[in-house]
Design a protein around this motif. Sequence first.
Motif, PDB file in Angstrom:
ATOM      1  N   VAL A  68       0.824  -1.165  -0.071  1.00 41.75           N
ATOM      2  CA  VAL A  68      -0.121  -0.121   0.040  1.00 41.75           C
ATOM      3  C   VAL A  68       0.750   1.203   0.146  1.00 41.75           C
ATOM      4  O   VAL A  68       1.863   1.297   0.851  1.00 41.75           O
ATOM      5  N   SER A  69       0.505   2.193  -0.918  1.00 44.48           N
ATOM      6  CA  SER A  69       1.485   3.312  -1.199  1.00 44.48           C
ATOM      7  C   SER A  69       1.034   4.364  -0.164  1.00 44.48           C
ATOM      8  O   SER A  69      -0.107   4.398   0.342  1.00 44.48           O
ATOM      9  N   PRO A  70       2.135   5.031   0.268  1.00 47.38           N
ATOM     10  CA  PRO A  70       1.767   6.403   1.108  1.00 47.38           C
ATOM     11  C   PRO A  70       0.765   7.287   0.405  1.00 47.38           C
ATOM     12  O   PRO A  70       0.194   7.969   1.529  1.00 47.38           O
ATOM     13  N   ARG A  71       0.581   7.334  -0.718  1.00 50.73           N
ATOM     14  CA  ARG A  71      -0.391   7.956  -1.371  1.00 50.73           C
ATOM     15  C   ARG A  71      -1.791   7.568  -1.335  1.00 50.73           C
ATOM     16  O   ARG A  71      -2.542   7.974  -2.067  1.00 50.73           O
ATOM     17  N   SER A  72      -2.141   6.856  -0.322  1.00 51.54           N
ATOM     18  CA  SER A  72      -3.385   5.983  -0.332  1.00 51.54           C
ATOM     19  C   SER A  72      -4.502   7.004   0.738  1.00 51.54           C
ATOM     20  O   SER A  72      -3.487   7.877   1.660  1.00 51.54           O
ATOM     21  N   ASN A  73      -5.463   7.235   0.550  1.00 52.99           N
ATOM     22  CA  ASN A  73      -6.294   8.079   1.403  1.00 52.99           C
ATOM     23  C   ASN A  73      -7.902   7.240   1.418  1.00 52.99           C
ATOM     24  O   ASN A  73      -8.050   6.120   0.877  1.00 52.99           O
TER      25      ASN A  73
END
Lengths: 249, 339
Positions: free
Chosen positions: B216-221
């Motif tokens: 899971v990428s840190p650019r997830s929200n």
Amino acid sequence: MTGHLTVKDCGDSAVVARAVGLDQEAAWRLVHTLADALDAVHLPGVHGLVPAYDALLVEFDCADTGHETVRRLLWHEAARLGVDPGPTAAPRRFVVPVVYGGEHGPDLPVVAAQLGLTEGEVVALHSGSDLTVRCLGAPAGAPMTDGPPFPVPVPRLASPRTRVDPGSVAVAGRQAVICPMPSPGGWPLLGRTPVRVLDLHADPLTPYRPGDTFRFVPIGAERWGEFAGVSLAECAEGRADGPRLVRHG
Amino acid sequence: MARGWSGMADTLTVRTPGHTTVQDLGRTGRSRHGLPANGALDQHSARVANILCGNDERAPLLELTALDFACVPSADILVAVTGAPADVTVSAAPRPQWEPFVVRAGEPLRVAGIRQGLRVYLAVLGSVETEYLQGSCAPDTVLGFGPALRAGDELTLRASCPPLDHPYSRIPLFRLAAPAAAAFPATTWTIDVTDGPDRAEFGDTASRLFGAPFTVSPRSNHIGLRLGSEGRLPRRTDTGEVLSRGVPIGAVEVPAGDELLVLHRGRGVTAGYPVLAVVTATGLSALGQVRPGQALRFRHRTLDEAVTAYRAQRAAVDALRARVRTAFDTLRIPVHAGG
């Protein structure tokens, strides 16, 4: 007539119905009148309807209803409506000022090159005819319309922007849109309107409905301030306070 | 209760805000107007927290994301904390998750060290006052609605709670056996999906979804999760133009780049990418707990399996609601089922 509808499962909590074998206009009318019909039925468990161009997404809580029940209702309502249910509510026309190119429409040169047109020709096509709102989509109830009569579809950006300014006027494929709120976006930007699309204190938040039309009118960047903060609702034709917005010709 | 006389409402004062919002189950019924549902990303944990407090499951509650949180009530309150494992204390004494407990007026309630998962839910008996937009208090970041809490914020309590704690000992007041969320794995999550409506467009590459794990990428929200992989990604074989159409929460989309996109509750209602798979209703609650950097594997389920799992989860919540009512009736605690 059910021969013009396919229904596919879309996970455990949705199905998507698509109009097939109909022209664009009839397909659009079918999925929107079908959405109206489902709205009127209030089937327990169904909590979301997204009619778009030729497809209708029906969202539900699968603890309260099921795919078969929703599917049967769709077939039933489609059969009742027939092939072409005809036009719905009387459409309204919104006349919207747009500053094209420059910082407001950074992709205008690229789109012109892709289409083999001059920038002026792209602007003339985008502002030269009424574009029909087909659905309220992403982001934030954006008015998604038919695209202008460009010779070929417009490709999406290879790398989407992380932020698109509110009021940005964009095109992709054979579609066009105004972006109501700051948000990420992968559609090429042709220009920007100073008009405020969305009103958080209104219900619904947006003044337009599917079937309404937009006519874009090019204005010079120096006229931005004249329209800044004006609400889109005031741009509806026939509004007493509307005509001051755009000097035609 | 003799609290009305002063005219001053009881409050919950935020001491350490962390990253916390007032949340509910979402803004449903507005997708036709282009508004995403939003709402608690782990719907199951949010539902259980409210039910443990005798609230309507749609009542406003707090969603804590990743960071430590502390608050102090001005009156005795009954609260329940669910979601990811964390250290929950009242005046530094440990308290359980997934069971209601009392916090006395002036005692600090602290949730720290959120781990394994990402989100903790904190419900309070009677709920709190908050602003609504289109029928829900769920934050919508695109509309700019629903601010994160700040230190010093005072949330007004909708109801106060009679004194409840056991007078002579610290034995827990409740043993309600709430159906906790599925396990919070230390390493790799398993997320259930069913086939998406456009699976056929991916030909043989569709099965790559079930090969190597994804990170899971840190650019997830809350709008969507971006997933990278060491393995090869599914590829669309069809190159036809896609018209925008409604896409469900949980849609697994495959853009041309090197990441998959999984839409969550803040997703825009329309999109143009093909939908390879759709995360199940129970899978979405789990996905709402996956931390950036954690790994996940997709597991293929049939539609029947997915629906059965969700109905079982909801039935367990319904059974809990009945146990809570019985317990609250015995203790003469008012139930605020109206939300």
